[in-house]
Design an enzyme around this catalytic site. Structure first.
Site, short mmCIF file in Angstrom:
data_model
loop_
_atom_site.label_atom_id
_atom_site.label_comp_id
_atom_site.label_asym_id
_atom_site.label_seq_id
_atom_site.Cartn_x
_atom_site.Cartn_y
_atom_site.Cartn_z
N ASP A 173 -7.94 -4.01 -14.13
CA ASP A 173 -6.93 -2.97 -14.00
C ASP A 173 -6.25 -2.49 -15.28
O ASP A 173 -6.23 -1.32 -15.58
CB ASP A 173 -5.83 -3.47 -13.05
CG ASP A 173 -6.39 -3.87 -11.71
OD1 ASP A 173 -7.61 -3.77 -11.51
OD2 ASP A 173 -5.60 -4.29 -10.85
N GLU A 410 -5.72 -17.50 -10.73
CA GLU A 410 -6.33 -16.17 -10.81
C GLU A 410 -6.88 -15.93 -12.22
O GLU A 410 -7.99 -15.45 -12.40
CB GLU A 410 -5.24 -15.14 -10.46
CG GLU A 410 -5.73 -13.72 -10.31
CD GLU A 410 -4.57 -12.77 -9.97
OE1 GLU A 410 -3.41 -13.24 -9.84
OE2 GLU A 410 -4.83 -11.56 -9.83
C1 2M8 Z 1 -6.41 -7.00 -8.98
O1 2M8 Z 1 -6.28 -5.63 -8.62
C2 2M8 Z 1 -5.38 -5.20 -7.59
C3 2M8 Z 1 -5.72 -3.76 -7.33
O2 2M8 Z 1 -7.04 -3.65 -6.89
C4 2M8 Z 1 -3.93 -5.35 -7.99
O3 2M8 Z 1 -3.62 -5.59 -9.15
O4 2M8 Z 1 -3.09 -5.20 -7.11
C5 2M8 Z 1 -7.63 -7.08 -9.91
O5 2M8 Z 1 -7.64 -8.30 -10.56
C6 2M8 Z 1 -8.90 -6.85 -9.13
O6 2M8 Z 1 -10.01 -7.06 -9.92
C7 2M8 Z 1 -8.97 -7.73 -7.90
O7 2M8 Z 1 -10.08 -7.37 -7.14
C8 2M8 Z 1 -7.71 -7.65 -7.05
C9 2M8 Z 1 -7.68 -8.67 -5.94
O8 2M8 Z 1 -8.00 -9.94 -6.44
O9 2M8 Z 1 -6.55 -7.85 -7.86
#
Ligand code: 2M8
Length: 725
Positions: A173, A410
């Protein structure tokens, strides 16, 4: 199985079980309460090792929300979990699009298409792959639709490179790569829709998440998409953010390859995905390569230029086999420099997401520096694909250590390893399961040490009993034989990867002449070999080639364990005596020491072969003797002149490979079973400790061992007997 892995595997499985939401898995318990697109791919890969049904269901559930134009949404919302995340369906308003699925709540963007790769792995890892065929047949057309959507809607110029139109589509992101295109956008904050971030409520420190300014821009883009009712042609005209990114395109090309293999398995034509794979790989290697940076960068379709920001994403084309040999070597050098945590640099963990030497590098902020497990997991496979197995091993070893030492987080601090973001993160757990299964637990043979014992009762096979004798005089035989072994090494052994091309070798002229030379050994007297170095090199080379020769002669395909008593019964006649691989290893090179699996020494008290025993035992031989299996040392040719230097290199690379894991927090050292079997050769446990300290490059690991004189325990890593084919 090592106890410690067993415990952590259970923890990892429990995380996936706790995050299971009935038909799919949440990325994490609180921060991400819905189903995410590429997370599900990684999660299914982890699950595929022990729960094929849930792995298939994960992917099926995701594809139930596929849009009618083929797009696979980034998020599928769980109606029962609404209210804890932003943005949710009320903000996306995807009902404005005629393509959005009825009865499903989704976002209006997509993510890197890892799903064909997951589907293929589910099939490969299944205990009964045939039972996965109906799943493959059902999912294949949907996967094809997804890829067709990407090529049709996201690659209007037909270049083979698809664009993303939102940073969330990349999965990385707030990567520094997006700074330029995002900052270029002129935002009138007053006319931005009102919104409230929820992510910052779930993390210990909001500075480890994207900034508010980033979020304004993310929201601006979503607003633009919904204003255009998710019409791609209209969005493309006006969207200020259109980027061809190496990560998404590398994953696409790699997934195209999986589609080819799935098509072949289910009897469909693989022509379309094959053409896609080639086209995308070719476009990556030409358009996205930055000559001065020796790196793949993203291409900004609005500014018409490469974005000169190098992140770990730029290495991922390795996974798709896209780079040329030369590009791969340059990437490797860049990767293996202090910018990205050099091999055994000792003060950082595996590959951080951004160049540590750049100003914007931030070791704890989300995608601006920390280590991410999924990126490294893909990267390690990419490096392996190009033969950089030492680096791949070291990455995989770091990945396991991060989860074991710091938890299933994470993302992780690039220098200290501490975990950030959400704990109990699903893909970290899932890919841990995959790593342990792929690299430490794989053993297709049920036969263990018992098969060695059963081998006592089998017939011996003398391999060099052919009629054809070599032309060279017996005086020159040893030299000729060594040259011949070297020729085999040059053509058929991949010393970097530790693999042997048995099929090519078997049919080759080099192997034929080697076999003829071995017949000459029947008239050769090994006493003619002079000097300790000459003897060590001769016997190591002969051991290694007996093993290769026997594997080829017996047509072994999976593991030397297929043949009971392999090392005991496969022999060469040398002069008056016969020698098996065991005789050479335990009798000669280990000074007639008892093998770990036997109550007896190889040579009895009156055995004349005792004349060839070598003293003192050099424990480094254990990293040079190749037993035809994945866990043993990479095969090489040893030269009498340089044998000590070569043994030094062999020992150093083994100790710094994934066969040795140091876990200071656990006060544990996980090492290859080789150290248990030959503890005596190393001078007992004390000797092993000194040996490790001598060769370890990681300074932290080194000082942990020397500072903790007695305060740690050894655990032994399972030995992988699969063929080093
Ligand atoms: C993160 O992205 C989401 C939006 O898609 C967020 O920040 O709210 C990123 O690390 C993405 O790669 C990942 O798929 C998601 C859920 O783990 O979180």
């Amino acid at each position: 199985m090592s106890r410690i892995f067993a415990d952590y595997l259970e923890k990892a499985k429990k995380i996936l079980a706790d995050n299971w939401a009935g038909s799919s898995t949440k990325p994490s318990p609180a921060l991400y309460p819905h189903q995410w697109n590429w997370d599900s791919g990684f999660i299914a890969i982890g699950r595929s090792h022990y729960d094929t049904a849930r792995a298939m269901l994960e992917i099926e559930t995701l594809f139930e929300a596929q849009w009618s134009n083929g797009m696979l949404p980034q998020i599928v919302f769980n109606p029962e979990e609404l209210g804890h995340y932003f943005p949710e369906p009320d903000f996306w308003q995807t009902e404005r699009s005629p393509n959005a699925p009825k009865g499903k709540l989704t976002s209006g963007i997509t993510m890197p298409p890892v799903h064909a790769i997951a589907a293929e792995k589910i099939y490969q890892h299944a205990r009964r792959p045939r039972r996965v065929l109906p799943f493959l047949k059902e999912i294949y057309p949907k996967l094809l639709d997804l890829h067709a959507y990407l090529y049709r809607e996201r690659d209007p110029a037909g270049e083979g490179l698809v664009y993303i139109r939102h940073p969330w589509e990349s999965g990385i992101d707030n990567s520094p790569t997006w700074d330029l295109p995002l900052r270029r956008m002129k935002l009138d904050t007053d006319s931005l829709p009102r919104y409230r971030r929820m992510d910052v409520n779930h993390v210990a420190d909001p500075s480890m998440r994207p900034s508010d300014d980033d979020y304004d821009r993310y929201v601006y883009l979503v607003d633009l998409f919904r204003r255009f009712s998710y019409d791609e042609a209209a969005i493309r005209e006006k969207c200020p953010f259109l980027v061809q990114d190496p990560l998404v395109n590398a994953i696409l090309a790699r997934a195209d390859e999986s589609l080819v293999r799935i098509a072949e398995i289910i009897g469909e034509s693989p022509d379309v995905p094959r053409a896609w794979a080639e086209k995308t790989a070719n476009a990556i290697r030409t358009k996205l390569w930055h000559r001065e940076h020796d790196m793949f960068d993203a291409f900004d379709l609005v500014a018409h230029e490469l974005i000169e920001v190098d992140t770990a994403a730029g290495f991922l084309p390795l996974w798709a086999g896209a780079p040329t040999r030369d590009q791969a070597q340059r990437l490797y050098e860049r990767l293996n420099s202090s910018s990205f945590c050099a091999l055994h640099q000792g003060n950082c963990f595996t590959i951080p997401n951004y160049d540590t030497e750049k100003e914007g590098f931030d070791r704890s902020n989300y995608w601006r520096g920390p280590v991410w497990i999924n990126i490294n997991w893909m990267l390690a496979q990419g490096l392996r694909r190009y033969g950089y197995s030492l680096k791949a091993d070291s990455i995989q070893k770091d990945l396991l250590q991060l989860s074991i030492r710091f938890g299933f987080y994470e993302y992780f601090d690039s220098f200290e390893g501490s975990g950030y973001g959400s704990d109990n993160f699903s893909w970290t757990a899932a890919l841990f399961i995959d790593l342990v299964n792929e690299f430490y637990e794989k053993d297709t043979t049920s036969a263990g040490i018992g098969s060695e014992l059963r081998g006592f009762f089998r017939e011996e096979t003398v391999l060099n009993d052919g009629d054809e004798m070599p032309d060279c005089g017996i005086q020159n035989l040893a030299g000729e034989l060594m040259l011949s072994i070297r020729a085999l090494r040059d053509r058929f052994y991949n010393t970097k990867r530790g693999l042997v091309d048995y099929d090519q070798l078997k049919e080759s002229l080099e192997y034929r002449s080697y076999r003829v030379l071995t017949n000459g050994l029947r008239q050769f007297n090994p006493e003619m070999i002079m000097g300790r170095k000459g003897k060590i090199a001769f016997w190591i080379n002969l051991y290694n080639t007996i093993v290769v020769d026997a594997i080829v002669t017996l047509g072994i395909t999976a593991s030397v364990k297929e043949v009971p008593g392999f090392f005991r019964n496969m022999k060469y006649r040398i002069g008056k005596y016969v020698f098996s691989a065991d005789d050479i290893e335990h009798g000669i090179l280990r000074g007639n020491a008892r093998p770990f699996f036997s109550p007896f020494r190889p040579f009895g008290s009156r055995d004349p072969r005792k004349a060839f025993m070598l003293f003192p035992v050099d424990p480094r031989i254990h990293f040079a003797l190749v037993c035809g299996s994945r866990s043993c040392a990479p095969i090489d040719y040893y030269d009498a002149e340089t044998v000590y230097d070569q043994l030094e290199v062999a020992a150093k690379s083994f100790v710094n490979s994934s066969e040795v894991l140091i876990l200071p927090e656990e006060k544990k050292i996980l090492i290859s079973e080789i150290f248990r079997w030959y503890e005596k050769d190393f001078g007992g446990r004390e000797g092993i400790k000194d040996f490790l300290t001598d060769y370890l490059v990681d300074l932290k690991a080194k000082s942990f061992i020397s500072d903790n004189y007695r305060g740690f325990v050894f655990e032994y890593l399972h030995y992988d007997w699969n063929l080093n084919r």
